[in-house]
Design a protein around this motif. Structure first.
Motif, PDB file in Angstrom:
ATOM      1  N   SER A 150       1.023  -0.955  -0.191  1.00 56.78           N
ATOM      2  CA  SER A 150      -0.004  -0.223  -0.425  1.00 56.78           C
ATOM      3  C   SER A 150       0.919   1.366  -0.050  1.00 56.78           C
ATOM      4  CB  SER A 150      -1.078  -0.043   1.368  1.00 56.78           C
ATOM      5  OG  SER A 150      -0.396   0.334   2.486  1.00 56.78           O
ATOM      6  N   GLY A 153       5.239   2.227  -4.871  1.00 55.69           N
ATOM      7  CA  GLY A 153       4.466   2.537  -5.796  1.00 55.69           C
ATOM      8  C   GLY A 153       4.858   3.693  -5.836  1.00 55.69           C
ATOM      9  N   GLY A 157      -0.686   6.670  -7.780  1.00 58.07           N
ATOM     10  CA  GLY A 157      -0.256   5.400  -9.135  1.00 58.07           C
ATOM     11  C   GLY A 157      -0.965   3.789  -7.975  1.00 58.07           C
ATOM     12  N   GLU A 158      -0.627   2.966  -8.906  1.00 56.08           N
ATOM     13  CA  GLU A 158      -0.981   1.657  -8.471  1.00 56.08           C
ATOM     14  C   GLU A 158      -0.147   0.964  -7.481  1.00 56.08           C
ATOM     15  OE1 GLU A 158      -1.336  -0.425 -12.069  1.00 56.08           O
ATOM     16  OE2 GLU A 158      -3.384   0.223 -12.439  1.00 56.08           O
ATOM     17  N   SER A 159      -1.043  -0.148  -5.824  1.00 52.48           N
ATOM     18  CA  SER A 159       0.415  -0.934  -4.934  1.00 52.48           C
ATOM     19  C   SER A 159       1.464  -1.705  -6.048  1.00 52.48           C
ATOM     20  CB  SER A 159      -1.020  -1.188  -3.934  1.00 52.48           C
ATOM     21  OG  SER A 159      -1.659  -0.780  -4.000  1.00 52.48           O
ATOM     22  N   LYS A 223       1.629   6.555  -0.379  1.00 50.75           N
ATOM     23  CA  LYS A 223       3.155   5.977  -2.075  1.00 50.75           C
ATOM     24  C   LYS A 223       3.365   7.124  -1.993  1.00 50.75           C
ATOM     25  CE  LYS A 223      -0.054   2.135  -3.664  1.00 50.75           C
ATOM     26  NZ  LYS A 223      -0.942   3.010  -3.233  1.00 50.75           N
TER      27      LYS A 223
END
Length: 405
Positions: A150, A153, A157-159, A223
């Motif tokens: 979590s 990244g 953005g995406e994990s 992130k």
């Protein structure tokens, strides 16, 4: 000079990455690792690609300094062989799902009865207790479970999972430390014990300061990409032709960076003067730094920033590490004689001991290549060995090993 664990025998029935990494550490430290593998298939890591002359690269990296014996542990004769090794050995390592070892007859209490001084190490996904203790879990799954993904990244953005097996190899380290501690305790008291660790506990430990940050602020951790939630400037910054990683952890280093960038006015700027100020205004500071860096190539700025004594690096590809001058200076890659692979080099254990050196003594074994010699060393007659071979309880492979490098 011999490794510090010379004379210690480890019975290894682990597979995949975490357990074999643990026993690799003990093997590099000098222990004799008897790696017990399944018939025909062996350790799952043998099939983890890419393959190099038919050998999985995962297997090659984490199974050096071991002797491979193939035993059908589902057979009664196979179990008796393992029990014999346990009676003669010092350490037993397994990484089954919780309860599996007991189910097949290799639980701690069973083996302790055979050898009270045994060090029994159990490495699981989620630990020995709790609602998830019997769940299966791989490195990436537990990275997700413990929150690591979590916060990994790009911002917003995406994990992403960490691209290296940080929980497999991290739990291997803790397991090895536990075994070493248990061996020291046994030397003092004569008492064996059980050592436990898990990927889940390792993940929780790795996220320690993120947990504390949440407890302190009540704010969810987010992130940061290459950045750092506690420091600024910290991360990858664009130059004219590439990215440069810069790490500033205190005000003194920030002053040195400012001088290297010919921006000494930033030192007294109230928005940037202290680290807490810079963290609060990190986006503005990053934009201004990249505006300066965009005027020259990454190599130009790296030289200036290095000369200023500021931690920095060009972001390298893996391929560039093979000929990295620091790699050669630290001798991190060690050439190993392998029967199938020419000029194979493996990354050594990253520690040095002046009186009892850590080294790679033996290439990762082919499946079952040491079956006969291990049984002979254990005093088993050739007649019995031949009988076990005929029944399929054990398997072997003849190896013409190349000359030692």
């Amino acid at each position: 000079m011999e490794g510090p664990l010379k004379g210690v025998t480890v019975i290894d029935i682990t597979t995949n990455i975490s357990g074999p990494s643990l026993t690799m550490i003990l093997g590099d430290l000098g222990a004799d690792i008897i790696k017990i593998e399944r018939p025909f298939i062996g350790d799952d890591s043998r099939g983890m690609g890419p393959l190099w002359e038919g050998e999985g690269v995962y297997h090659l990296q984490i199974n050096r300094n071991k002797r491979s014996i193939v035993i059908d542990l589902k057979s009664e004769e196979g179990k008796e062989l393992l029990y014999k090794f346990v009676q003669e050995g010092d350490v037993f390592v397994e990484n089954f799902r919780l309860g599996k070892a007991e189910e097949i007859g290799f639980g701690y209490e069973t083996l302790k009865a055979l050898n009270p001084s045994l060090i029994y190490c159990s490495l699981t996904a989620y630990g020995q207790e709790g609602p998830d203790s019997k769940k299966p879990g791989y490195d990436a799954i537990v990275q997700a479970e413990t929150g690591i993904m979590s916060i990994n990244g790009p911002p917003g953005g995406e994990s992403a999972r960490a691209a290296v097996s940080i929980l497999d190899q991290g739990s291997a380290m803790w397991g090895a430390i536990g075994v070493l501690s248990a061996l020291l305790h046994r030397e003092r008291t004569g008492e064996g014990q059980k050592v436990e660790t898990s990927l889940f506990e390792t993940g929780v430990f790795w996220t320690g300061y993120h947990l504390l940050s949440y407890m302190a602020t009540g704010e969810e951790q987010v992130k940061m990409g290459t950045g750092h939630s506690s420091f600024a400037p910290y991360g990858a910054f664009k130059t004219k032709n590439g990215e440069l990683m810069i790490g500033i952890s205190n005000d003194s280093l920030f002053g040195k960076l400012c001088k290297a960038l010919d921006k000494e006015e930033w030192i007294e700027d109230p928005k940037f003067k202290r680290n807490l100020d810079r963290v609060k205004n990190r986006n503005q500071l990053s934009r201004e730094i990249e505006q300066v860096l965009s005027s020259q190539d990454a190599s130009y700025w790296l030289e200036r920033i290095d000369q200023a004594g500021v931690p920095s690096s060009i972001i390298r590809n893996i391929s560039s590490m093979i000929d990295h001058p620091q790699m050669e200076s630290t001798q991190m890659l060690e050439e190993v004689a392998h029967p199938l692979i020419d000029e194979m080099k493996l990354a050594r254990l990253p520690i040095r001991l002046s009186a009892s050196p850590v080294r790679i003594r033996k290439a990762p074994p082919l499946l079952g290549e040491d079956t006969i010699s291990i049984l002979q060393d254990s005093g088993i007659s050739q007649e019995t060995i031949d009988e076990l071979l005929s029944k399929g309880v054990i398997q072997t492979k003849k190896v013409e090993r190349v000359a030692k490098i």
